[in-house]
Design a protein around this motif. Structure first.
Motif, PDB file in Angstrom:
ATOM      1  N   TYR A 269       0.823  -1.207   0.000  1.00  0.00           N
ATOM      2  CA  TYR A 269       0.000   0.000   0.000  1.00  0.00           C
ATOM      3  C   TYR A 269       0.863   1.266   0.000  1.00  0.00           C
ATOM      4  CZ  TYR A 269      -4.795  -1.734   0.939  1.00  0.00           C
ATOM      5  OH  TYR A 269      -6.038  -2.290   0.864  1.00  0.00           O
ATOM      6  N   THR A 270       0.374   2.287  -0.677  1.00  0.00           N
ATOM      7  CA  THR A 270       0.867   3.653  -0.548  1.00  0.00           C
ATOM      8  C   THR A 270      -0.232   4.464   0.138  1.00  0.00           C
ATOM      9  OG1 THR A 270       2.289   3.570  -2.507  1.00  0.00           O
ATOM     10  CG2 THR A 270       1.531   5.750  -1.799  1.00  0.00           C
ATOM     11  N   VAL A 271       0.167   5.335   1.046  1.00  0.00           N
ATOM     12  CA  VAL A 271      -0.791   6.197   1.735  1.00  0.00           C
ATOM     13  C   VAL A 271      -0.547   7.641   1.327  1.00  0.00           C
ATOM     14  CG1 VAL A 271      -1.684   6.986   3.958  1.00  0.00           C
ATOM     15  CG2 VAL A 271      -0.863   4.632   3.709  1.00  0.00           C
ATOM     16  N   GLU A 272      -1.588   8.292   0.823  1.00  0.00           N
ATOM     17  CA  GLU A 272      -1.523   9.708   0.475  1.00  0.00           C
ATOM     18  C   GLU A 272      -2.673  10.419   1.172  1.00  0.00           C
ATOM     19  OE1 GLU A 272       0.350   9.076  -4.014  1.00  0.00           O
ATOM     20  OE2 GLU A 272      -1.749   9.683  -3.766  1.00  0.00           O
ATOM     21  N   SER A 273      -2.458  11.669   1.538  1.00  0.00           N
ATOM     22  CA  SER A 273      -3.518  12.403   2.219  1.00  0.00           C
ATOM     23  C   SER A 273      -3.551  13.847   1.762  1.00  0.00           C
ATOM     24  CB  SER A 273      -3.331  12.339   3.741  1.00  0.00           C
ATOM     25  OG  SER A 273      -2.155  13.014   4.127  1.00  0.00           O
ATOM     26  N   PHE A 274      -4.718  14.430   1.847  1.00  0.00           N
ATOM     27  CA  PHE A 274      -4.891  15.857   1.591  1.00  0.00           C
ATOM     28  C   PHE A 274      -6.115  16.311   2.375  1.00  0.00           C
ATOM     29  CE2 PHE A 274      -7.024  13.445  -1.690  1.00  0.00           C
ATOM     30  CZ  PHE A 274      -8.245  14.081  -1.902  1.00  0.00           C
ATOM     31  N   THR A 275      -6.137  17.576   2.738  1.00  0.00           N
ATOM     32  CA  THR A 275      -7.218  18.107   3.565  1.00  0.00           C
ATOM     33  C   THR A 275      -8.080  19.053   2.754  1.00  0.00           C
ATOM     34  OG1 THR A 275      -5.890  17.910   5.573  1.00  0.00           O
ATOM     35  CG2 THR A 275      -7.792  19.383   5.656  1.00  0.00           C
ATOM     36  N   ILE A 276      -9.383  18.865   2.835  1.00  0.00           N
ATOM     37  CA  ILE A 276     -10.340  19.711   2.137  1.00  0.00           C
ATOM     38  C   ILE A 276     -10.643  20.927   2.995  1.00  0.00           C
ATOM     39  CG2 ILE A 276     -12.722  19.822   1.269  1.00  0.00           C
ATOM     40  CD1 ILE A 276     -12.446  16.823   0.656  1.00  0.00           C
ATOM     41  N   LEU A 277     -10.597  22.122   2.391  1.00  0.00           N
ATOM     42  CA  LEU A 277     -10.881  23.346   3.115  1.00  0.00           C
ATOM     43  C   LEU A 277     -12.257  23.258   3.760  1.00  0.00           C
ATOM     44  CD1 LEU A 277      -9.931  26.233   3.794  1.00  0.00           C
ATOM     45  CD2 LEU A 277     -11.114  26.998   1.716  1.00  0.00           C
ATOM     46  N   ASP A 278     -12.305  23.460   5.065  1.00  0.00           N
ATOM     47  CA  ASP A 278     -13.542  23.366   5.833  1.00  0.00           C
ATOM     48  C   ASP A 278     -14.177  21.980   5.685  1.00  0.00           C
ATOM     49  OD1 ASP A 278     -15.366  24.471   7.627  1.00  0.00           O
ATOM     50  OD2 ASP A 278     -16.763  25.015   6.043  1.00  0.00           O
ATOM     51  N   GLY A 279     -13.344  20.965   5.560  1.00  0.00           N
ATOM     52  CA  GLY A 279     -13.846  19.613   5.374  1.00  0.00           C
ATOM     53  C   GLY A 279     -12.919  18.597   6.004  1.00  0.00           C
ATOM     54  N   PRO A 280     -13.129  17.326   5.700  1.00  0.00           N
ATOM     55  CA  PRO A 280     -12.333  16.273   6.339  1.00  0.00           C
ATOM     56  C   PRO A 280     -10.956  16.108   5.711  1.00  0.00           C
ATOM     57  CG  PRO A 280     -13.856  15.306   4.782  1.00  0.00           C
ATOM     58  CD  PRO A 280     -14.151  16.786   4.793  1.00  0.00           C
ATOM     59  N   ILE A 282      -8.603  13.622   3.805  1.00  0.00           N
ATOM     60  CA  ILE A 282      -8.857  12.496   2.910  1.00  0.00           C
ATOM     61  C   ILE A 282      -7.605  11.633   2.822  1.00  0.00           C
ATOM     62  CG2 ILE A 282      -9.519  11.808   0.584  1.00  0.00           C
ATOM     63  CD1 ILE A 282     -11.696  13.294   2.130  1.00  0.00           C
ATOM     64  N   PHE A 283      -7.794  10.319   2.939  1.00  0.00           N
ATOM     65  CA  PHE A 283      -6.696   9.372   2.780  1.00  0.00           C
ATOM     66  C   PHE A 283      -6.956   8.493   1.559  1.00  0.00           C
ATOM     67  CE2 PHE A 283      -6.477  10.468   7.261  1.00  0.00           C
ATOM     68  CZ  PHE A 283      -5.116  10.618   7.486  1.00  0.00           C
ATOM     69  N   PHE A 284      -5.951   8.363   0.712  1.00  0.00           N
ATOM     70  CA  PHE A 284      -5.953   7.380  -0.374  1.00  0.00           C
ATOM     71  C   PHE A 284      -4.985   6.272   0.038  1.00  0.00           C
ATOM     72  CE2 PHE A 284      -7.155  10.103  -4.350  1.00  0.00           C
ATOM     73  CZ  PHE A 284      -8.403  10.329  -3.802  1.00  0.00           C
ATOM     74  N   VAL A 285      -5.477   5.046   0.121  1.00  0.00           N
ATOM     75  CA  VAL A 285      -4.647   3.900   0.493  1.00  0.00           C
ATOM     76  C   VAL A 285      -4.789   2.884  -0.626  1.00  0.00           C
ATOM     77  CG1 VAL A 285      -4.152   2.187   2.273  1.00  0.00           C
ATOM     78  CG2 VAL A 285      -5.172   4.389   2.930  1.00  0.00           C
ATOM     79  N   TYR A 286      -3.707   2.731  -1.436  1.00  0.00           N
ATOM     80  CA  TYR A 286      -3.855   1.934  -2.653  1.00  0.00           C
ATOM     81  C   TYR A 286      -2.495   1.495  -3.180  1.00  0.00           C
ATOM     82  CZ  TYR A 286      -2.552   6.200  -5.295  1.00  0.00           C
ATOM     83  OH  TYR A 286      -1.892   7.302  -5.811  1.00  0.00           O
ATOM     84  N   HIS A 287      -2.529   0.586  -4.149  1.00  0.00           N
ATOM     85  CA  HIS A 287      -1.331   0.190  -4.882  1.00  0.00           C
ATOM     86  C   HIS A 287      -1.041   1.256  -5.938  1.00  0.00           C
ATOM     87  CE1 HIS A 287      -1.521  -4.459  -4.082  1.00  0.00           C
ATOM     88  NE2 HIS A 287      -1.318  -3.758  -2.995  1.00  0.00           N
ATOM     89  N   LYS A 288       0.006   1.987  -5.762  1.00  0.00           N
ATOM     90  CA  LYS A 288       0.327   3.064  -6.701  1.00  0.00           C
ATOM     91  C   LYS A 288       1.183   2.495  -7.826  1.00  0.00           C
ATOM     92  CE  LYS A 288       1.692   7.914  -6.777  1.00  0.00           C
ATOM     93  NZ  LYS A 288       2.103   9.074  -5.939  1.00  0.00           N
ATOM     94  N   ASN A 289       0.553   2.321  -8.985  1.00  0.00           N
ATOM     95  CA  ASN A 289       1.264   1.759 -10.131  1.00  0.00           C
ATOM     96  C   ASN A 289       0.608   2.246 -11.422  1.00  0.00           C
ATOM     97  OD1 ASN A 289      -1.053   0.060 -10.552  1.00  0.00           O
ATOM     98  ND2 ASN A 289      -0.247  -1.333  -8.988  1.00  0.00           N
ATOM     99  N   GLU A 290       1.022   1.671 -12.535  1.00  0.00           N
ATOM    100  CA  GLU A 290       0.512   2.126 -13.833  1.00  0.00           C
ATOM    101  C   GLU A 290      -0.967   1.838 -14.028  1.00  0.00           C
ATOM    102  OE1 GLU A 290       1.843  -2.084 -14.123  1.00  0.00           O
ATOM    103  OE2 GLU A 290       2.727  -0.213 -13.342  1.00  0.00           O
ATOM    104  N   LYS A 291      -1.546   0.947 -13.214  1.00  0.00           N
ATOM    105  CA  LYS A 291      -2.966   0.628 -13.328  1.00  0.00           C
ATOM    106  C   LYS A 291      -3.856   1.542 -12.485  1.00  0.00           C
ATOM    107  CE  LYS A 291      -2.178  -4.295 -14.278  1.00  0.00           C
ATOM    108  NZ  LYS A 291      -2.460  -5.686 -13.824  1.00  0.00           N
ATOM    109  N   THR A 292      -3.246   2.353 -11.627  1.00  0.00           N
ATOM    110  CA  THR A 292      -4.032   3.208 -10.728  1.00  0.00           C
ATOM    111  C   THR A 292      -3.661   4.684 -10.883  1.00  0.00           C
ATOM    112  OG1 THR A 292      -2.436   2.852  -8.935  1.00  0.00           O
ATOM    113  CG2 THR A 292      -4.326   1.359  -9.042  1.00  0.00           C
ATOM    114  N   LEU A 293      -3.275   5.084 -12.087  1.00  0.00           N
ATOM    115  CA  LEU A 293      -2.833   6.455 -12.318  1.00  0.00           C
ATOM    116  C   LEU A 293      -3.945   7.477 -12.076  1.00  0.00           C
ATOM    117  CD1 LEU A 293      -0.694   5.942 -15.558  1.00  0.00           C
ATOM    118  CD2 LEU A 293       0.127   6.176 -13.200  1.00  0.00           C
ATOM    119  N   PHE A 294      -5.190   7.064 -12.242  1.00  0.00           N
ATOM    120  CA  PHE A 294      -6.291   8.020 -12.119  1.00  0.00           C
ATOM    121  C   PHE A 294      -6.534   8.458 -10.672  1.00  0.00           C
ATOM    122  CE2 PHE A 294      -7.698   5.818 -16.133  1.00  0.00           C
ATOM    123  CZ  PHE A 294      -7.451   6.906 -16.962  1.00  0.00           C
ATOM    124  N   TRP A 295      -5.966   7.734  -9.706  1.00  0.00           N
ATOM    125  CA  TRP A 295      -6.154   8.135  -8.311  1.00  0.00           C
ATOM    126  C   TRP A 295      -5.589   9.540  -8.077  1.00  0.00           C
ATOM    127  CZ3 TRP A 295      -7.638   5.153  -3.679  1.00  0.00           C
ATOM    128  CH2 TRP A 295      -8.291   3.959  -4.013  1.00  0.00           C
TER     129      TRP A 295
END
Length: 624
Positions: A269-280, A282-295
Motif C-alpha cells: 500500500y501507498t498512503v496519500e492524504s490531503f485536507t479539504i478546506l472546511d472539510g475532512p 482524505i486518505f488514499f490507500v492503494y497500490h500506486k502503479n501504472e494501473k491506478t494512475l487516475f487516483w
C-alpha cells in the motif's frame, strides 16, 4: 356491551394508541478490541469488551450478534441462495452461473469461532445459527442501563468472494469488513437479525477503540483515526516502527459514533492524504502503479465532491475519510470505503468514489435500515451521485436534467416484466437486476418524482431538513415522508405507496389536439397505473415556453413554484378520471410544439406520446 368488556376494550385501545406514539430512542455500543493477525496463514485472534447501553423502554433477556464471515463456505445459506437464483443472482458470487462458494477450499472458508462470551464476568450460553449468534443473558438488561460483554474468538479470513476476504482480484492481501462479532440493532421493531445472504447491513451507532497487531511490513487503511502514526509504516516520514519480539507492529485506531469499523491491510500500500478546506482529511490507500494512475487525478474532483455534498445536503460530521483499494467493487463503511482501484477512465473511478462517499450521508450519518429499506440509502445516494457527477463531468450535450440516464434505465427495465417492488427486503429479491432497479434506480427516481410533484425548491428544503433532524439517528421512510409533507404541505402518501410498494407505472399521453380559430383544445389521457400532477407546456413560434400546471387532487395542496419558470394552475385532475381536457389561447400557427413535462423528470414509461410538433400529424391523425 357490558362495563367489563368496555373497560377491556378501552384498555387495549389506549395501549395500542400509546404504542403508536412511542418516543424515539436508539441503542449505543462501545467496542474495545485487541486483534492479533497471522498474516501468513490469513487468520487472527480477537478479544473484545463491549459496553452496551439499552436506551429502549424494554427489558432485554437475549441479545444477538452477527457473524458475517460464517456465510463464506459451501452449503451456507448464501451458497444456497446463489444456487437457487442461478443466472438471475449477483454475478460477483457466481462463475458461469455456478456459486463460487460451492468450490471454496476448506482452508479458505470463512470462520468466526467464538471461544466464550461473558456478561459482567458471568459466562453465557450461546447458540450459533450460521451468521447469527443468539446469546441468553445471565441478567436482563433493564431500560436505561448498561451492561458489559467480554468475549474471545478466532477467525479465518475467507477467500475473497463478496466485499471481504483475502487476496482480491487486484492482489490486496486482506479486506477486513464485517469482520468482528457485531451486536445486532434493537429498536421499536425488535431485534434486526437478518441472515447474511450478500446484500446490506444494519447496526447501532458505536464507539471503537481497536488495537491491531500485524506483521510490521503491512500497511493498514481504515475508517478511523490512527493514534500512533509514528510507530507504524506508511503514515509518517519520521516513523520508527515499534515492533515486538515477533516482528509485529500494533496499530491503534479510534472512531466515534459510527455503525462499524472496516480496514484493509497490504504490504504494498501507498498512503496519500490531503485536507479539504472546511472539510475532512482524505486518505488514499492503494497500490500506486501504472494501473491506478487516475487516483492522483481524482483528488480535485473528490475535493469538489465533499464541498458540493456539504452545501447541498449537510455537513460531513467526521474528521476524515479513507478511500481504500480492496473488496470486490465498492462498499461503504464508517469514514471509509473499500473499492476496486483499477479503472479504464478517470470518470469511472471518480463515479465510484462519489457513490461510495455519498453513502456517508445516507448510510452512516442517516443510518436507515438497509436490510429492510435499501431504497432509502441506495436510492438517495444514487440521487446525490447523479447530481454531483453532472457537475463534475458535464455531459457533452448540455441538459439541465442530471437524471435522464436513470430515467431511461428504469423505463427500459419496466418493460421486461421482471420488476419487483422496492418495498421488498434487500436479500429477498428474486432477480439481481430487479433488486438494483428497485433499490438504486427507483429509490433515486423517488426523489426526482418528488421534485416534479412539489417543486425543486421544496425538495431541496426537504433534503436538508431530513439531514438536520435525523443525522446520527436511524430514520425510516415514515420519517422522511413526514418532513416532505410538512415542507410541501402536500399529502404524498399515495405517491410513496404506488412507487415503493407496487410496480405500477406512470403513462400519460396527448390523446387528441383540436385547433380552432382562436384557441387549441388538448385532450390528455392517463394510461398508466400511477396518477400524477401534470406540467403541460407550449413552445410558441417566438420561442416562449408557456406552462400550465394541472394538479392531482390527492395532493390537496398544489405546487406553487419550480425551477422551470412560472406557470398557470388549472383545475385539478381527479385521480379516478382517465382523460382531461384543456383549452389554451393559442392557434396552430402560434405553436411550434407542445408536450407533457418539458423538464423530462416524470418517469413516464412511454414518453414518445407526450409531445406534438405542429408540423407533424397530431395523435391519431386528428390535426384540425
Amino acid at each position: 356491551m357490558t362495563q367489563r368488556v368496555f373497560l377491556l376494550f378501552l384498555s387495549l385501545w389506549m395501549g395500542w394508541n400509546f404504542a403508536q406514539q412511542h418516543p424515539y430512542y436508539q441503542q449505543y455500543a462501545k467496542y474495545k478490541m485487541d486483534i492479533d493477525v497471522d498474516a501468513e496463514n490469513f487468520t487472527y485472534k480477537g478479544s473484545q469488551t463491549l459496553s452496551y447501553t439499552n436506551n429502549s423502554p424494554d427489558e432485554l433477556r437475549v441479545v444477538y450478534f452477527h457473524l458475517y464471515w460464517n456465510a463464506f463456505k459451501a452449503g451456507s445459506m448464501m451458497d444456497q441462495r446463489i444456487q437457487s437464483q442461478g443466472t438471475n443472482g449477483d454475478g460477483r458470487l457466481q462463475e458461469k452461473g455456478i456459486s463460487r462458494l460451492a468450490s471454496i477450499p476448506s482452508n479458505e472458508e470463512g470462520q468466526q469461532n467464538i471461544h466464550w462470551i461473558k456478561q459482567n464476568g458471568k459466562p453465557l450460553k450461546f447458540e450459533i445459527q450460521e451468521t447469527i449468534m443468539k446469546v441468553e443473558l445471565a441478567e436482563a438488561i433493564k431500560p436505561n442501563s448498561t451492561t458489559t460483554f467480554t468475549m474471545e474468538w478466532d477467525a479465518v479470513i475467507p477467500k475473497q468472494i463478496r466485499r471481504s476476504g483475502r487476496n482480491n482480484r487486484e492482489n490486496i492481501a486482506m479486506s477486513m469488513t464485517q469482520w468482528y462479532p457485531k451486536i445486532a440493532e434493537y429498536d421499536y421493531h425488535g431485534w434486526h437479525t437478518f441472515d447474511y445472504i450478500g446484500r446490506e447491513f444494519h447496526a447501532p451507532f458505536a464507539d471503537f477503540d481497536i488495537n491491531i497487531k500485524i506483521d510490521k511490513d503491512y500497511i493498514i487503511g481504515a475508517g478511523g483515526t490512527l493514534k500512533n502514526p509514528n510507530e507504524v509504516k506508511g503514515y509518517s516520514d519520521n516513523a520508527r516502527i515499534a515492533e515486538d519480539e515477533s516482528g509485529k507492529a500494533t496499530w491503534k485506531w479510534t472512531a466515534r459514533n459510527m455503525l462499524d469499523f472496516a480496514w484493509a491491510a497490504d504490504p504494498k500500500y501507498t498512503v496519500e492524504s490531503f485536507t479539504i478546506l472546511d472539510g475532512p482529511e482524505i486518505f488514499f490507500v492503494y497500490h500506486k502503479n501504472e494501473k491506478t494512475l487516475f487516483w492522483e487525478e481524482s483528488k480535485p474532483y473528490i475535493t469538489k465532491f465533499f464541498q458540493i455534498m456539504n452545501a447541498t445536503f449537510g455537513r460531513y460530521a467526521y474528521p476524515s475519510y479513507s478511500f481504500i483499494q480492496g473488496g470486490d467493487g465498492g462498499m461503504e463503511y464508517g469514514m471509509s470505503t473499500l473499492i476496486l482501484g483499477e479503472h479504464r477512465s478517470l470518470e469511472r473511478l471518480v463515479g465510484l468514489m462519489v457513490h461510495e462517499g455519498a453513502h456517508s450521508w445516507f448510510q452512516q450519518m442517516l443510518a436507515s435500515n438497509e436490510s429492510t429499506q435499501p431504497w432509502i440509502d441506495e436510492g438517495f445516494t444514487s440521487y446525490a451521485e447523479s447530481l454531483v457527477m453532472h457537475q463534475l463531468f458535464p455531459p457533452k450535450e448540455a441538459t439541465p436534467n442530471p437524471f435522464l440516464g436513470s430515467l431511461n434505465s428504469y423505463i427500459n427495465f419496466s418493460k421486461t416484466g421482471k420488476e419487483e417492488p422496492a418495498a421488498w427486503l434487500a436479500d429477498h429479491h428474486d432477480d439481481g437486476r430487479a433488486y438494483s432497479v428497485a433499490s438504486y434506480t427507483k429509490g433515486e427516481l423517488f426523489l426526482v418524482q418528488l421534485g416534479y410533484i412539489m417543486g425543486e425548491q421544496n425538495l431541496s428544503l426537504v433534503m436538508r431538513d431530513f439531514f438536520n433532524q435525523w443525522k446520527m439517528k436511524h430514520p425510516s421512510d415514515k420519517d422522511f415522508l413526514h418532513i416532505a409533507q410538512k415542507v410541501s404541505g402536500m399529502d404524498l402518501k399515495w405517491f410513496q405507496h404506488y412507487w415503493i410498494n407496487t410496480t405500477k407505472t406512470i403513462d400519460y399521453a396527448i390523446e387528441k389536439v383540436e385547433y380552432g380559430k382562436d384557441t387549441t383544445t388538448i385532450t390528455l389521457a392517463n394510461k398508466g397505473g400511477i396518477p400524477m400532477p401534470i406540467d403541460f407546456s407550449l413552445l410558441t413560434k417566438d420561442n416562449t415556453v408557456v406552462t400550465y400546471h394541472i394538479p392531482m387532487n390527492m395532493t390537496r395542496i398544489w405546487k406553487r413554484q419550480d425551477l422551470f419558470g412560472s406557470f398557470q394552475t388549472l383545475p385539478y385532475w381527479a385521480w379516478t378520471q382517465k382523460e382531461y381536457q384543456l383549452t389554451v389561447p393559442y392557434t396552430k400557427e402560434q405553436i411550434t410544439a407542445m408536450g407533457i413535462d418539458f423538464s423530462q423528470r416524470m418517469a413516464d414509461v412511454n414518453p414518445q406520446d407526450n409531445f406534438v410538433e405542429t408540423t407533424l400529424q397530431s395523435p391519431k391523425g386528428k390535426n384540425r
